[in-house]
Scaffold this active site. Structure first.
Site, PDB file in Angstrom:
ATOM      1  N   TYR A 154       1.015  -1.228   0.007  1.00 17.62           N
ATOM      2  CA  TYR A 154      -0.018  -0.058  -0.050  1.00 17.62           C
ATOM      3  C   TYR A 154       0.721   1.305  -0.103  1.00 17.62           C
ATOM      4  O   TYR A 154       0.665   2.159  -0.714  1.00 17.62           O
ATOM      5  CB  TYR A 154      -0.798   0.070   1.148  1.00 17.62           C
ATOM      6  CG  TYR A 154      -2.020   1.048   1.173  1.00 17.62           C
ATOM      7  CD1 TYR A 154      -3.213   0.997   0.606  1.00 17.62           C
ATOM      8  CD2 TYR A 154      -1.956   2.166   2.046  1.00 17.62           C
ATOM      9  CE1 TYR A 154      -4.290   1.865   0.725  1.00 17.62           C
ATOM     10  CE2 TYR A 154      -2.898   3.040   2.188  1.00 17.62           C
ATOM     11  CZ  TYR A 154      -4.105   2.602   1.577  1.00 17.62           C
ATOM     12  OH  TYR A 154      -5.210   3.858   1.947  1.00 17.62           O
ATOM     13  N   ALA A 155       1.994   1.270   0.800  1.00 15.36           N
ATOM     14  CA  ALA A 155       3.008   2.442   0.855  1.00 15.36           C
ATOM     15  C   ALA A 155       3.339   2.524  -0.626  1.00 15.36           C
ATOM     16  O   ALA A 155       3.569   3.662  -0.990  1.00 15.36           O
ATOM     17  CB  ALA A 155       4.017   2.178   1.935  1.00 15.36           C
ATOM     18  N   LYS A 158       0.827   4.066  -3.025  1.00 12.76           N
ATOM     19  CA  LYS A 158       0.561   5.507  -2.645  1.00 12.76           C
ATOM     20  C   LYS A 158       1.811   6.275  -3.074  1.00 12.76           C
ATOM     21  O   LYS A 158       1.481   7.264  -3.248  1.00 12.76           O
ATOM     22  CB  LYS A 158       0.074   5.640  -1.165  1.00 12.76           C
ATOM     23  CG  LYS A 158      -1.365   5.079  -1.165  1.00 12.76           C
ATOM     24  CD  LYS A 158      -2.576   5.196  -1.995  1.00 12.76           C
ATOM     25  CE  LYS A 158      -3.965   4.684  -1.530  1.00 12.76           C
ATOM     26  NZ  LYS A 158      -4.825   5.074  -2.592  1.00 12.76           N
TER      27      LYS A 158
END
Ligand code: NAP
Length: 246
Positions: A154-155, A158
């Protein structure tokens, strides 16, 4: 109304932040294209918008599938003749610490949260370039600037969204297209309902404003950035997080 007759595509608008944003945009006069994976969810959002007298259509599209995205854009042009705003809101989580993360967890999150944003923006930007106007808004996260335990995938996605936002702002500005992102903190939606209660309490305590966000807090940010009030804003990542990372 700040978005009168603007045609706005909002992905992942069947629930959560996307559904709240669809309602906000409709209340500001926009014609909303509600895109979601699940047909019943997108129809539910559209039914609510129409009840309030707004113009809205539902489209069942998987943003990871380029032919589906290209068909979506063709259908919108046939129906409305233009695309003024795109909100790349669709996103998923599949959390695990690095040493336990499967290839499938990595691929799923990168596909939706990163490639999906690329697919939809590329298709829409072609239309916006011809129009010589448009606004692209991407869903980032505080995790895209600070990382988070258990969210390698997810990091990465994003962080990539932030990079694409700045890159597209540089590339597309000359065509009258503005590109920005919103970075929410912890917002109460079906996505965060999966998180343990004590983690959400901890986040609330950590924020100077001592609260979690609502989907409407994020929708308000998108509405401002989509409107002409933000005509000189491009390439920015707007934090809406109660100050949690100060
Ligand atoms: P959510 O409640 O889980 O809603 C996400 C929506 O995206 C769902 O309707 C989902 O459809 C749809 N979706 C998922 N994969 C898709 C795909 N491949 N194609 C089309 N639609 C798809 O999430 P949320 O909390 O509202 O979050 C919205 C965005 O904000 C995400 O990008 C998220 O990363 C970001 N964000 C959220 C928070 C937060 O605290 N909630 C914080 C920071 C950033 P289904 O219902 O069919 O699965």
């Amino acid at each position: 109304m700040r978005l009168q007759d603007k045609v706005a595509i909002i992905t992942g608008a069947g629930r959560g932040i996307g559904a709240a944003t669809a309602k906000k945009f409709a209340s500001e006069g926009a014609k909303v294209v509600v895109v979601d994976l699940k047909e019943e969810d997108s129809h539910q959002t559209v039914a609510e918008l129409k009840e309030n007298g707004s113009e809205a259509i539902a489209k069942c599209v998987n943003v990871t599938k380029r032919p589906q995205v290209e068909q979506l854009m063709d259908e919108i042009i046939k129906e409305f003749g233009r695309v003024d705003v795109v909100i790349n809101n669709a996103g998923i989580t599949a959390d695990s610490q690095l040493l336990k993360m499967s290839e499938e967890q990595w691929d799923d999150v990168i596909n939706v949260n990163l490639k999906g944003v690329f697919n939809v923006t590329q298709a829409a930007a072609k239309v916006m370039k011809e129009q010589k106007s448009g606004v692209i808004l991407n869903a980032s996260s505080i995790v895209g600037s600070y990382g988070n335990f258990g969210q390698t995938n997810y990091a990465a996605a994003k962080w990539g969204v932030n990079g694409m936002t700045k890159t597209w702002a540089k590339e597309l500005g000359k065509y009258g297209i503005r590109v920005n992102a919103v970075a929410p903190g912890f917002i109460l939606t079906p996505m965060t309902e999966k998180m343990p209660e004590h983690v959400l309490d901890m986040m609330k305590d950590k924020a100077p404003l001592q609260d979690l966000g609502t989907p409407e807090d994020i929708a308000n940010g998108y509405a401002f950035l989509a409107s002409d009030e933000a005509r000189f804003i491009t390439g920015t990542i707007l934090s809406i997080d109660g100050g949690v990372v100060i």
